[in-house]
Design an enzyme around this catalytic site. Structure first.
Site, PDB file in Angstrom:
ATOM      1  N   GLY A 168     -11.582  -3.931  -9.587  1.00  0.00           N
ATOM      2  CA  GLY A 168     -11.411  -2.909  -8.566  1.00  0.00           C
ATOM      3  C   GLY A 168     -12.175  -1.635  -8.834  1.00  0.00           C
ATOM      4  N   CYS A 196       0.835  -1.205   0.000  1.00  0.00           N
ATOM      5  CA  CYS A 196       0.000   0.000   0.000  1.00  0.00           C
ATOM      6  C   CYS A 196       0.869   1.255   0.000  1.00  0.00           C
ATOM      7  CB  CYS A 196      -0.909   0.011   1.222  1.00  0.00           C
ATOM      8  SG  CYS A 196      -1.969   1.467   1.296  1.00  0.00           S
ATOM      9  N   LYS A 237       0.085  -9.601  -1.969  1.00  0.00           N
ATOM     10  CA  LYS A 237      -0.249  -8.533  -2.911  1.00  0.00           C
ATOM     11  C   LYS A 237       0.976  -7.648  -3.129  1.00  0.00           C
ATOM     12  CE  LYS A 237      -3.943  -5.282  -4.047  1.00  0.00           C
ATOM     13  NZ  LYS A 237      -5.255  -4.750  -3.610  1.00  0.00           N
TER      14      LYS A 237
END
Length: 311
Positions: A265, A130, A165
């Site tokens: 997404g 992130c 991820k």
């Protein structure tokens, strides 16, 4: 009848279409719009050990062919998730994948431990990529050494399918993917958002409170497909493709490039039923092209150039 099942580690998905973390809430908010049981799975909003308010506004900016966000992993925390959301999710007839984030490696492991004790989920997606938090996030995902430590630790915390991820904000993503495999990950999902920035020319100030944020949407699709293909060519690990998938044609590109599954997404913000439309489009494509098993489409890209020029 097209065979649509794909296997990600020990996780069997009824089809390769998932919804991406952070774009579908915790999975229970949109259940009145369509039957989420039609999907291959739901990836929840990122969960941390303690609740997070996230970054201050403004934290979303529209951009050409996409959007910048700096939400900052705002979430209700693992304990409220277990008490309020998990009982609902257990009733869904689809795979439930919990996205986990943290400031420290110990935080990731504790979140997984508490969910393991509660039961009712099928897999974990570990967010080490992130770009919108000061601690954790890219700090983990851009370092092979830190990636190895976190994957090794969370692998010990669960026997369930473990998906890591990855960030595109690295020189060679396949090197990070290889570390994930070597340390016991079952799959990788890529890509997370690309670091971006927007400026208000009237005030000369950044449009996001955090200055930079994560770019998602159609603008990043070519980057995402290239990263998926790079990993497919170099690392023997299942890939879940993410990045700018707005329709079934985009999804098919990812599958051909080597993704075993895809996550929808930003398209969910435009149309909450986008994932179902994409699934139906993939099925129609397979029917029209006489593909009886979706796995025959995965990684079917035809490359005529010398391989050394594209690795």
């Amino acid at each position: 009848m097209i065979k649509m099942q794909v296997d990600i580690g020990n996780l069997k998905l009824k089809n390769p279409v998932l919804v991406a973390s952070g774009t579908f809430g915790y999975g229970d908010e949109l259940i009145e719009l369509f039957d989420v049981g039609q999907l291959g799975g739901i990836v929840t909003k990122s969960l941390t050990l303690k609740p997070r308010a996230g970054n201050p506004p403004p934290r979303i900016v529209e951009t050409p062919c996409g959007m910048l966000n700096s939400i900052g992993l705002a979430n209700i925390g693992v304990d409220r998730f277990i008490a309020e959301k998990l009982p609902i999710l257990r009733n869904f007839k689809t795979a439930i994948i919990v996205n986990v984030a943290g400031k420290r490696i110990e935080d990731y492991c504790e979140v997984i431990k508490r969910i393991e004790d509660a039961g009712g989920v099928d897999a974990y997606e570990i967010n080490i990529s992130c770009p919108n938090v000061k601690e954790g996030g890219l700090e983990f995902g851009t370092s092979r050494e830190m990636t190895a430590k976190i994957v090794n630790s969370v692998r010990k915390a669960t026997d369930k399918t473990l998906i890591i991820k990855l960030t595109p904000n690295v020189t060679k993503i396949s090197e990070i993917a290889k570390v994930c495999k070597d340390e016991g990950a079952d799959a990788v999902s890529l890509i997370n958002t690309v670091v971006g920035m927007a400026i208000d020319i009237k005030t000369r100030k950044p449009k996001l409170s955090t200055i930079t944020g994560g770019l998602s949407g159609p603008a990043i699709k070519p980057i995402a497909i290239a990263k998926v293909f790079e990993v497919f060519q170099n690392v023997d690990i299942p890939i879940i493709g993410i990045g700018g998938i707005m329709n079934w044609m985009d999804a098919v590109e990812f599958l051909i490039a080597g993704a075993k599954a895809i996550q929808v997404g930003t398209a969910n913000f435009v149309d909450p039923t986008a994932s179902i439309q994409i699934l139906n489009g993939i099925i129609s494509y397979c029917e029209e092209n006489k593909i009886s098993d979706i796995n025959d489409l995965i990684g079917s890209i035809v490359i005529e150039q010398a391989q050394e020029h594209i690795k």
